[in-house]
Design a protein around this motif. Structure first.
Motif, PDB file in Angstrom:
ATOM      1  N   ASN A  16       0.651  -1.336   0.066  1.00  0.00           N
ATOM      2  CA  ASN A  16       0.069   0.085   0.029  1.00  0.00           C
ATOM      3  C   ASN A  16       0.859   1.282   0.126  1.00  0.00           C
ATOM      4  O   ASN A  16       0.665   2.219  -0.524  1.00  0.00           O
ATOM      5  N   ALA A  17       1.933   1.206   0.704  1.00  0.00           N
ATOM      6  CA  ALA A  17       2.798   2.416   1.001  1.00  0.00           C
ATOM      7  C   ALA A  17       3.577   2.620  -0.514  1.00  0.00           C
ATOM      8  O   ALA A  17       3.717   3.762  -1.019  1.00  0.00           O
ATOM      9  N   GLU A  26       2.147   1.947  -3.349  1.00  0.00           N
ATOM     10  CA  GLU A  26       1.134   2.772  -4.342  1.00  0.00           C
ATOM     11  C   GLU A  26       0.924   3.989  -4.059  1.00  0.00           C
ATOM     12  O   GLU A  26       0.780   4.730  -4.934  1.00  0.00           O
ATOM     13  N   VAL A  27       0.793   4.365  -2.602  1.00  0.00           N
ATOM     14  CA  VAL A  27       0.697   5.910  -2.470  1.00  0.00           C
ATOM     15  C   VAL A  27       2.037   6.636  -2.742  1.00  0.00           C
ATOM     16  O   VAL A  27       1.918   7.754  -3.402  1.00  0.00           O
ATOM     17  N   HIS A  28       2.987   6.215  -2.547  1.00  0.00           N
ATOM     18  CA  HIS A  28       4.413   6.624  -3.036  1.00  0.00           C
ATOM     19  C   HIS A  28       4.524   7.073  -4.318  1.00  0.00           C
ATOM     20  O   HIS A  28       4.785   8.238  -4.765  1.00  0.00           O
ATOM     21  N   ALA A  84       1.998   7.142  -6.380  1.00  0.00           N
ATOM     22  CA  ALA A  84       0.949   8.339  -6.678  1.00  0.00           C
ATOM     23  C   ALA A  84       1.060   9.685  -6.295  1.00  0.00           C
ATOM     24  O   ALA A  84       0.127  10.472  -6.322  1.00  0.00           O
ATOM     25  N   LYS A  85       2.360   9.750  -5.591  1.00  0.00           N
ATOM     26  CA  LYS A  85       2.867  11.207  -4.984  1.00  0.00           C
ATOM     27  C   LYS A  85       1.808  11.592  -3.870  1.00  0.00           C
ATOM     28  O   LYS A  85       1.531  12.574  -3.620  1.00  0.00           O
ATOM     29  N   GLY A  86       1.034  10.512  -3.241  1.00  0.00           N
ATOM     30  CA  GLY A  86       0.105  10.850  -2.090  1.00  0.00           C
ATOM     31  C   GLY A  86       0.931  10.899  -0.697  1.00  0.00           C
ATOM     32  O   GLY A  86       2.147  10.941  -0.723  1.00  0.00           O
ATOM     33  N   ASP A  87       0.276  11.401   0.251  1.00  0.00           N
ATOM     34  CA  ASP A  87       0.741  11.539   1.661  1.00  0.00           C
ATOM     35  C   ASP A  87       0.748  10.019   2.214  1.00  0.00           C
ATOM     36  O   ASP A  87      -0.357   9.439   2.537  1.00  0.00           O
ATOM     37  N   LEU A  88       1.734   9.933   2.820  1.00  0.00           N
ATOM     38  CA  LEU A  88       1.742   8.405   3.759  1.00  0.00           C
ATOM     39  C   LEU A  88       1.199   8.522   5.360  1.00  0.00           C
ATOM     40  O   LEU A  88       1.128   7.546   5.645  1.00  0.00           O
ATOM     41  N   LEU A  96      -1.862   6.521   6.042  1.00  0.00           N
ATOM     42  CA  LEU A  96      -1.898   5.238   5.831  1.00  0.00           C
ATOM     43  C   LEU A  96      -0.906   4.495   6.954  1.00  0.00           C
ATOM     44  O   LEU A  96      -1.304   3.552   7.541  1.00  0.00           O
TER      45      LEU A  96
END
Length: 169
Positions: A140-141, A143-145, A147-151, A154
């Motif tokens: 999951n981390a 995928e978030v990374h 997608a340039k998302g906030d970890l 999570l």
């Protein structure tokens, strides 16, 4: 990460079963400390072939990106990682198992053996759950990374879930 949790689980179960099964077998055959060494050694060989089998099952598209030149380039790029992390790994190992090395000063080797086995049995459920959480978290981390998302959400969610699940143990 390809969410191949089934393969990861089978590999870990095979590794644990072979190590522990062989340790029991060699113990019954009175191999003593050589039994522990041989069970770990043979268990690692079984683990290697199990992983090799799963890698060979990957599709040709997945394997086309793997080459010895790319492996060498990545090894060169990340060569500092083992050098810097080995001291931390040694401290972690000593923190977990260090007391077993000092107990023979005060207790017989048989009592230390019982303590060591009890420690392994008590750590097994926590280790099992922790490894499962870490596999899912890493996927999951990743995928978030990408997608340039906030970890942070999570991480917070994973900590809450793991405390909720592991705390009763």
């Amino acid at each position: 990460r390809n969410k191949q949790y089934r393969e990861v689980a089978i590999t870990r179960i095979t590794n644990s079963a072979s190590n522990n099964g062989l340790a029991i077998l060699f113990g019954l055959l009175k191999f003593r400390e050589w039994g522990i060494f041989l069970s770990n050694f043979i268990g690692q060989i079984i683990y290697f072939f199990n992983l090799y089998y799963f890698v060979r099952k990957l599709s040709k598209e997945d394997l086309q990106y793997v080459s010895s030149n790319k492996i060498k380039a990545k090894a060169e790029q990340y060569k500092e990682f083992p050098r810097t992390s080995i001291s931390q790994a040694i401290v972690d190992m000593f923190q977990i198992n260090g007391i077993v090395y000092f107990l023979p000063i005060f207790f017989s080797i048989v009592e230390v053996g019982y303590y060591s086995r009890a420690l392994i049995v008590l750590q097994a459920p926590i280790s099992l759950l922790g490894n499962a959480f870490s596999q899912v978290f890493f996927q999951n981390a990743s995928e978030v990374h990408h997608a340039k998302g906030d970890l942070r959400p999570l991480i917070t969610s994973t900590i809450k879930k793991s405390v909720f699940v592991i705390l009763p143990i």
